[in-house]
Design a protein around this motif. Sequence first.
Motif, PDB file in Angstrom:
ATOM      1  N   LEU A 275     -24.680 -20.434   5.968  1.00 44.24           N
ATOM      2  CA  LEU A 275     -23.945 -19.661   5.034  1.00 44.24           C
ATOM      3  C   LEU A 275     -24.181 -20.172   3.503  1.00 44.24           C
ATOM      4  N   SER A 276     -23.787 -21.574   3.028  1.00 38.80           N
ATOM      5  CA  SER A 276     -24.101 -21.991   1.960  1.00 38.80           C
ATOM      6  C   SER A 276     -25.605 -22.149   1.399  1.00 38.80           C
ATOM      7  N   LEU A 277     -26.477 -21.834   2.360  1.00 35.47           N
ATOM      8  CA  LEU A 277     -27.932 -21.976   1.900  1.00 35.47           C
ATOM      9  C   LEU A 277     -28.279 -20.407   1.785  1.00 35.47           C
ATOM     10  N   THR A 278     -28.140 -19.663   2.616  1.00 36.34           N
ATOM     11  CA  THR A 278     -28.629 -17.971   3.138  1.00 36.34           C
ATOM     12  C   THR A 278     -28.104 -17.084   2.023  1.00 36.34           C
ATOM     13  N   LEU A 279     -26.695 -17.426   1.804  1.00 33.51           N
ATOM     14  CA  LEU A 279     -26.041 -16.384   0.843  1.00 33.51           C
ATOM     15  C   LEU A 279     -26.505 -16.807  -0.508  1.00 33.51           C
ATOM     16  N   TYR A 280     -26.685 -17.998  -0.831  1.00 34.98           N
ATOM     17  CA  TYR A 280     -26.967 -18.697  -2.103  1.00 34.98           C
ATOM     18  C   TYR A 280     -28.446 -18.486  -2.481  1.00 34.98           C
ATOM     19  N   ALA A 281     -29.416 -18.349  -1.290  1.00 35.68           N
ATOM     20  CA  ALA A 281     -30.659 -18.253  -1.547  1.00 35.68           C
ATOM     21  C   ALA A 281     -31.316 -17.159  -2.478  1.00 35.68           C
ATOM     22  N   PRO A 282     -30.830 -15.966  -2.336  1.00 34.16           N
ATOM     23  CA  PRO A 282     -31.486 -14.793  -3.104  1.00 34.16           C
ATOM     24  C   PRO A 282     -31.008 -15.169  -4.625  1.00 34.16           C
ATOM     25  N   ALA A 283     -30.074 -16.071  -4.835  1.00 35.52           N
ATOM     26  CA  ALA A 283     -29.271 -15.930  -6.184  1.00 35.52           C
ATOM     27  C   ALA A 283     -30.246 -17.033  -7.261  1.00 35.52           C
ATOM     28  N   LEU A 284     -30.989 -17.980  -6.389  1.00 34.63           N
ATOM     29  CA  LEU A 284     -31.390 -19.330  -7.169  1.00 34.63           C
ATOM     30  C   LEU A 284     -32.027 -18.759  -8.552  1.00 34.63           C
ATOM     31  N   PRO A 285     -33.358 -17.829  -8.044  1.00 34.01           N
ATOM     32  CA  PRO A 285     -33.809 -17.621  -9.525  1.00 34.01           C
ATOM     33  C   PRO A 285     -33.136 -17.028 -10.533  1.00 34.01           C
ATOM     34  N   SER A 286     -31.947 -16.208 -10.242  1.00 39.20           N
ATOM     35  CA  SER A 286     -31.038 -15.927 -11.217  1.00 39.20           C
ATOM     36  C   SER A 286     -30.267 -17.069 -11.808  1.00 39.20           C
ATOM     37  N   ILE A 287     -29.750 -17.838 -10.700  1.00 33.41           N
ATOM     38  CA  ILE A 287     -29.090 -19.159 -11.418  1.00 33.41           C
ATOM     39  C   ILE A 287     -29.866 -19.725 -12.321  1.00 33.41           C
ATOM     40  N   VAL A 288     -31.137 -20.199 -12.210  1.00 33.36           N
ATOM     41  CA  VAL A 288     -31.906 -20.780 -12.949  1.00 33.36           C
ATOM     42  C   VAL A 288     -32.111 -20.185 -14.289  1.00 33.36           C
ATOM     43  N   ALA A 289     -32.239 -18.716 -14.438  1.00 34.01           N
ATOM     44  CA  ALA A 289     -32.200 -18.078 -15.674  1.00 34.01           C
ATOM     45  C   ALA A 289     -30.777 -18.216 -16.413  1.00 34.01           C
ATOM     46  N   ASP A 290     -30.002 -17.841 -15.601  1.00 32.59           N
ATOM     47  CA  ASP A 290     -28.368 -17.759 -16.242  1.00 32.59           C
ATOM     48  C   ASP A 290     -28.039 -19.054 -17.116  1.00 32.59           C
ATOM     49  N   LEU A 291     -28.270 -20.189 -16.242  1.00 31.24           N
ATOM     50  CA  LEU A 291     -27.929 -21.661 -16.660  1.00 31.24           C
ATOM     51  C   LEU A 291     -28.972 -22.334 -17.545  1.00 31.24           C
ATOM     52  N   GLY A 292     -29.944 -21.787 -17.880  1.00 31.48           N
ATOM     53  CA  GLY A 292     -31.008 -22.023 -18.825  1.00 31.48           C
ATOM     54  C   GLY A 292     -31.713 -23.115 -18.368  1.00 31.48           C
ATOM     55  N   THR A 293     -31.728 -23.139 -17.067  1.00 24.38           N
ATOM     56  CA  THR A 293     -32.641 -24.606 -16.575  1.00 24.38           C
ATOM     57  C   THR A 293     -33.886 -24.185 -16.005  1.00 24.38           C
ATOM     58  N   THR A 294     -34.499 -25.404 -15.085  1.00 25.82           N
ATOM     59  CA  THR A 294     -35.863 -24.925 -14.976  1.00 25.82           C
ATOM     60  C   THR A 294     -35.830 -24.838 -13.227  1.00 25.82           C
ATOM     61  N   ASP A 295     -36.812 -24.512 -12.470  1.00 27.12           N
ATOM     62  CA  ASP A 295     -36.830 -24.552 -11.104  1.00 27.12           C
ATOM     63  C   ASP A 295     -36.482 -25.907 -10.615  1.00 27.12           C
ATOM     64  N   ALA A 296     -36.823 -27.088 -11.124  1.00 27.98           N
ATOM     65  CA  ALA A 296     -36.390 -28.232 -10.793  1.00 27.98           C
ATOM     66  C   ALA A 296     -35.057 -28.365 -10.592  1.00 27.98           C
ATOM     67  N   GLY A 297     -34.289 -27.920 -11.890  1.00 30.19           N
ATOM     68  CA  GLY A 297     -32.892 -27.796 -11.737  1.00 30.19           C
ATOM     69  C   GLY A 297     -32.538 -27.031 -10.634  1.00 30.19           C
ATOM     70  N   GLY A 298     -32.810 -25.886 -10.370  1.00 30.78           N
ATOM     71  CA  GLY A 298     -32.400 -24.988  -9.268  1.00 30.78           C
ATOM     72  C   GLY A 298     -32.740 -25.647  -7.921  1.00 30.78           C
ATOM     73  N   LYS A 299     -33.730 -26.426  -7.759  1.00 35.55           N
ATOM     74  CA  LYS A 299     -33.901 -27.001  -6.692  1.00 35.55           C
ATOM     75  C   LYS A 299     -32.929 -28.578  -6.309  1.00 35.55           C
TER      76      LYS A 299
END
Length: 400
Positions: free
Chosen positions: A27-51
């Motif tokens: 749950l903590s992975l699959t619920l979260y996965a679709p939001a990863l690109p948006s989290i990267v953008a909203d928090l002003g980080t990089t793909d490496a930060g998201g990973k």
Amino acid sequence: MTTSPFVGMSARRTAIIGGLMVATGPLSLTLYAPALPSIVADLGTTDAGGKLTLTVYFAAFALAQLICGPLSDRYGRRAVGVGFFAIYVLGSLVGALAPTLEMLLVGRTLQGFGVSAGVALSRAMVRDQFLGMEAVRILTLVNLILTVVPVIAPTLGSVLMLAGSWHVMFAIMAGFGLAIIAMLGLGARETLPEAARVPLHPVRIAGNYARLLASPDFMLPALVQALAFGGFYAFAALLPFVLIDALGLTPFQFAMALLIQTGSFIAGNVVAARLARRLEGSQMIAFGLVLLAIGGAGFAVAPGLFPDSVLAVMAPVSFWMLALAAIGPTATAAAMSRFGDIAGAAGAMTGFLQMGGGFLASLLASALFDDARLAMMVLLPLLAALAIPTAMLHCRRAAS
């Protein structure tokens, strides 16, 4: 057969409670996965930060099991489960309120720490009561139950992304954690009797872990499981960047693509449950190895030959998930079968190695590869190539 006259719960109740506890991790992975690109953008980080939010989750998940297991051998499965899932709820709330990447990393670390109880305790609860192929059948049923959450979670996550912020996802995770605490308090029974509990001494804990690490009967099946599940956690971390960023799927389309993964796991567990009544453990693992080899070869070849195809990515994922259904319960039962006196520590170490595989795979994917598709094409075949000879060695020892 049971290991003693003391039976805390029936096979069905053990499987249901264990499956729901374990499901908190996916749950903590699959619920979260679709939001990863948006989290990267909203928090002003990089793909490496998201990973990195996945990497700290895996690291905490792996290490905390080494604490959870001995605690449950001393204080029982229920009390330790309630305490660890309370930490998970706290981490979920921190994530829900996180305004920065740093705060989100704190929340993900707490989540990983708390959710570690699901894997460690569910395995210990099975080993407290069951042995042999009966344990395999119960662990297979645990797998069947935990597939329900990954079916629902990506779609729910995608709907939440359309309707609101990714912060809401963490509030839902907190609610799930509270439901697990209520289930442990009201629906679970203690499976570890007082007479079987082990004193909590650091030297003895270290000695128990040393005993496990020195035993080929434990390490070989545990490493097979670690390599196979390491692949699962690796492509769980990489798929959002391959399917959403590289192939241009929307979060909802991504969730639909993940139904291939979940459907394969469900089908694999249905088949594995039937085969567990007819085959020995080594035969189950051999069946899984064939599927794993196909999946590994598919990852190596298909995404390069068909770079614009979703199916070129998801077909190898499908074979890998089918393999997990055959390998996971059998390897777990084999690793823990000789260590009923320290079932909590044994369950924790299998979970540590399993999540350690996911941690290392996701770390290597972030550190060595700028391109997520290339990481998938290199890491997954490598993990399959390592798992196959390890499993063959285990089966040879088991046969002799």
